[in-house]
Each structure stands twice: as structure tokens, then as C-alpha cells.
Design a protein around this motif. Structure first.
Motif, PDB file in Angstrom:
ATOM      1  N   ILE A   5       0.834  -0.975  -0.695  1.00 38.73           N
ATOM      2  CA  ILE A   5      -0.075  -0.109  -0.498  1.00 38.73           C
ATOM      3  C   ILE A   5       0.932   1.050  -0.119  1.00 38.73           C
ATOM      4  N   ASN A   6       1.006   1.929  -0.732  1.00 35.72           N
ATOM      5  CA  ASN A   6       1.582   3.673  -0.927  1.00 35.72           C
ATOM      6  C   ASN A   6       0.403   4.506  -1.067  1.00 35.72           C
ATOM      7  N   ILE A   7       0.879   5.681  -0.158  1.00 40.46           N
ATOM      8  CA  ILE A   7       0.111   7.167  -0.104  1.00 40.46           C
ATOM      9  C   ILE A   7       0.112   7.331  -1.784  1.00 40.46           C
ATOM     10  N   LYS A  11      -4.077   8.947  -7.850  1.00 44.17           N
ATOM     11  CA  LYS A  11      -5.772   9.302  -6.950  1.00 44.17           C
ATOM     12  C   LYS A  11      -6.267   8.944  -8.105  1.00 44.17           C
ATOM     13  N   GLN A 214       3.869   5.405   2.552  1.00 47.40           N
ATOM     14  CA  GLN A 214       2.863   4.228   3.061  1.00 47.40           C
ATOM     15  C   GLN A 214       2.894   4.125   4.764  1.00 47.40           C
ATOM     16  N   SER A 240      -5.456   6.878   6.681  1.00 47.27           N
ATOM     17  CA  SER A 240      -5.377   6.747   4.734  1.00 47.27           C
ATOM     18  C   SER A 240      -6.280   5.829   4.230  1.00 47.27           C
ATOM     19  N   PHE A 242      -8.044   3.764   0.843  1.00 44.38           N
ATOM     20  CA  PHE A 242      -7.659   2.979  -0.611  1.00 44.38           C
ATOM     21  C   PHE A 242      -8.367   2.459  -0.821  1.00 44.38           C
ATOM     22  N   GLN A 247      -5.260   1.025  -4.058  1.00 42.75           N
ATOM     23  CA  GLN A 247      -4.667   2.185  -5.154  1.00 42.75           C
ATOM     24  C   GLN A 247      -5.662   3.393  -3.971  1.00 42.75           C
ATOM     25  N   SER A 248      -4.542   4.465  -3.782  1.00 47.97           N
ATOM     26  CA  SER A 248      -4.386   5.797  -2.457  1.00 47.97           C
ATOM     27  C   SER A 248      -5.615   6.875  -3.038  1.00 47.97           C
ATOM     28  N   ASN A 251      -4.916  11.060   2.568  1.00 47.74           N
ATOM     29  CA  ASN A 251      -4.630  10.706   3.256  1.00 47.74           C
ATOM     30  C   ASN A 251      -4.397  11.884   4.162  1.00 47.74           C
TER      31      ASN A 251
END
Length: 283
Positions: A5-7, A11, A214, A240, A242, A247-248, A251
Motif C-alpha cells: 500500500i503506497n500513499i 489518485k 506508506q 489513509s 484506498f 490504490q490510494s 490521506n
């Protein structure tokens, strides 16, 4: 199978525009023992019919109820014997009932705070628990899923609170949520979110700790009506968010150490934070 998971990922669109949620509309920050004050709020749930907000207040040993504007209404569970709450860790509202995990059992109340029954005791067998935490309801059959944390498993009870089955083992199962497709279990010691089908067969595990932007310390999570996942990231002081493919989306920065998050019927994100701030925030 794992997926980071990656911020910083691109988008994506969602049913709720979370990117507009930057500053809280309401921030009720109080401390310790007054009726409207919070002292280690640990979990939060919203009554979809009334909009009332139910908060498990750990060191006040009760559940406190606020209206949709965060105005205090009443509390329950701090008096009496049989229904007395000790260190509540999670709660869920379903069909005019509220279920609360605490110590080594499950407490059942109505939404007015009237005690109904207690389920379970300390132990390692069926209908026995050691520090149960997350709790969720399968709306298709009313089965109750409980993170039996220190027994490293999830127990499943029928709607009349009879033992049905269990699955695991996990290292530290802290929270559980359900969709039509999956059972999501947050295993906090790894930490990761495991996705099981409804036959309890693991489909994939999504790693949720990493470097940079993350998620670092997921404490609990919520799944909205569009199957987006909102994670209370305790150490990063943020929520956070998703999409169903992890997918981010966004945040949301919060005051300090969020322990729980939910979304109400008006698409408001409701968060409780603990540690030094002990507050309820609404975005």
C-alpha cells in the motif's frame, strides 16, 4: 500473495470525494471523567437511523453517545454488575442492538444503553475469549465475527450467539470487516490486511507497513459503501484511504493517534483519537 500500500499512487475516483476532507468540521477535544469528556476513546460506530455516534471510552469504562453534531447525550455501561463495561475495545451496531467486546466477553445492549446479555468467558475453547477486539456482522445471515485477539483467531457465532466455526491462526487479529466478496482481517503485528473468501480461504494479504508515505501502524479500519478502505494509522496521525484495489485515494491528517474511523449517511468521516488529545473529529 502480497501488494504494498503506497500513499503516493495515482489518485482514483470514489463515491465520496475524500480529497475535499482536509480540515475537521467538528473537533470535540476533552479529557478524563466528565460526562461529555473522553479518556482514551477506542472505537466508534454510527446509528444509521438517528446519526447518533457511539464511542467506547476505555478509561471511563463506558460507552458515550453523542448526537450528529457531537453534542453529548448519555452514557452507559459504567454502573451495575452484570452489564458493567471493563476496557471496551470494539463495538458494532446492528438491528437496534449494540455489541461490545471487552475484557474476555461480549456485551449486548439496546441503543438506549439497556443491558441485555453477556456472551462468553475467558479461555481458549468455543465461546471463550482472551481480549477480544474487532467485531463485525454478516448482514446476509447475521453471523457475528469476533477477533479473539490473544487466542490468535477469529470466532464466528450465529445470530443467537452459538459457536459456529473459527479460522486462523493470526499473530494479532485486531479488526475484522465483511463485504459480499471478502472477510477482511487486520493482523496488526505484521501488520497486514488478509482477504478471505466466505469459505475462510485466504485470497491475498495486503502489506500495510513500509517506508516513506506508506501506512505505518494500522489500528483499525472501515469499509464504505463503495468498498473503499479507510485505515486509522495510529503512528502517522492520519486516516489513509484506498479504493477496493488498494490504490490510494487520500490521506486525512487528524489530531493525534487515531484509533477508529467510520463514515455516516452524510458521507462525513468520523474519527476518534486518543493519547494526549482524546477527541472526536468529524470531517
Amino acid at each position: 500473495m502480497t501488494a504494498a500500500i503506497n500513499i503516493e499512487t495515482e489518485k482514483v475516483k470514489t463515491g465520496i470525494d475524500y480529497t475535499r476532507k482536509i480540515q475537521p468540521l467538528v473537533c470535540a477535544s476533552k479529557r478524563e471523567e466528565g460526562n461529555d469528556e473522553l479518556y482514551c476513546p477506542f472505537c466508534v460506530a454510527v446509528d444509521k437511523m438517528t446519526g447518533n455516534i457511539y464511542i467506547a471510552d476505555v478509561y471511563n469504562y463506558c460507552v458515550k453517545v453523542f448526537d450528529s453534531t457531537a453534542k453529548y447525550m448519555f452514557k452507559f455501561g459504567d454502573i451495575g454488575r452484570e452489564g458493567k463495561i471493563s476496557h471496551p475495545s470494539s463495538l458494532v451496531i446492528y438491528k437496534s442492538r449494540i455489541l461490545i467486546t471487552h475484557s474476555h466477553s461480549i456485551l449486548k445492549y439496546n441503543l438506549d444503553g439497556e443491558f441485555i446479555s453477556r456472551i462468553g468467558k475467558q479461555g481458549k475453547g468455543e465461546l471463550e475469549f482472551i481480549f477480544p477486539k474487532g467485531i463485525a456482522i454478516n448482514e446476509s445471515n447475521d453471523d457475528i465475527y469476533i477477533c479473539d485477539c490473544s487466542n490468535c483467531r477469529v470466532q464466528i457465532l450465529s445470530k443467537d450467539f452459538q459457536f459456529k466455526s473459527q479460522f486462523g491462526p493470526f499473530e494479532y487479529p485486531r479488526d475484522v470487516k465483511l463485504s459480499k466478496e471478502y472477510i477482511y482481517v487486520l493482523d496488526a503485528s505484521n501488520p497486514c490486511i488478509h482477504l478471505f473468501n466466505h469459505n475462510h480461504i485466504l485470497q491475498k494479504s495486503v502489506i500495510s507497513r513500509g517506508r516513506g508515505n506508506q501506512v505505518t501502524d494500522p489500528y483499525s479500519f472501515f469499509i464504505d459503501n463503495s468498498k473503499n478502505i479507510l485505515i486509522a494509522d495510529y503512528s502517522s496521525n492520519s486516516i489513509s484511504i484506498f479504493n477496493p484495489e488498494f490504490q490510494s485515494i487520500h490521506n486525512i491528517p487528524v489530531s493525534e493517534h487515531p484509533t477508529a474511523v467510520t463514515v455516516d449517511n452524510h458521507h462525513r468521516v468520523i474519527v476518534v483519537c486518543t493519547h494526549n488529545v482524546n477527541c472526536l473529529q468529524i470531517f
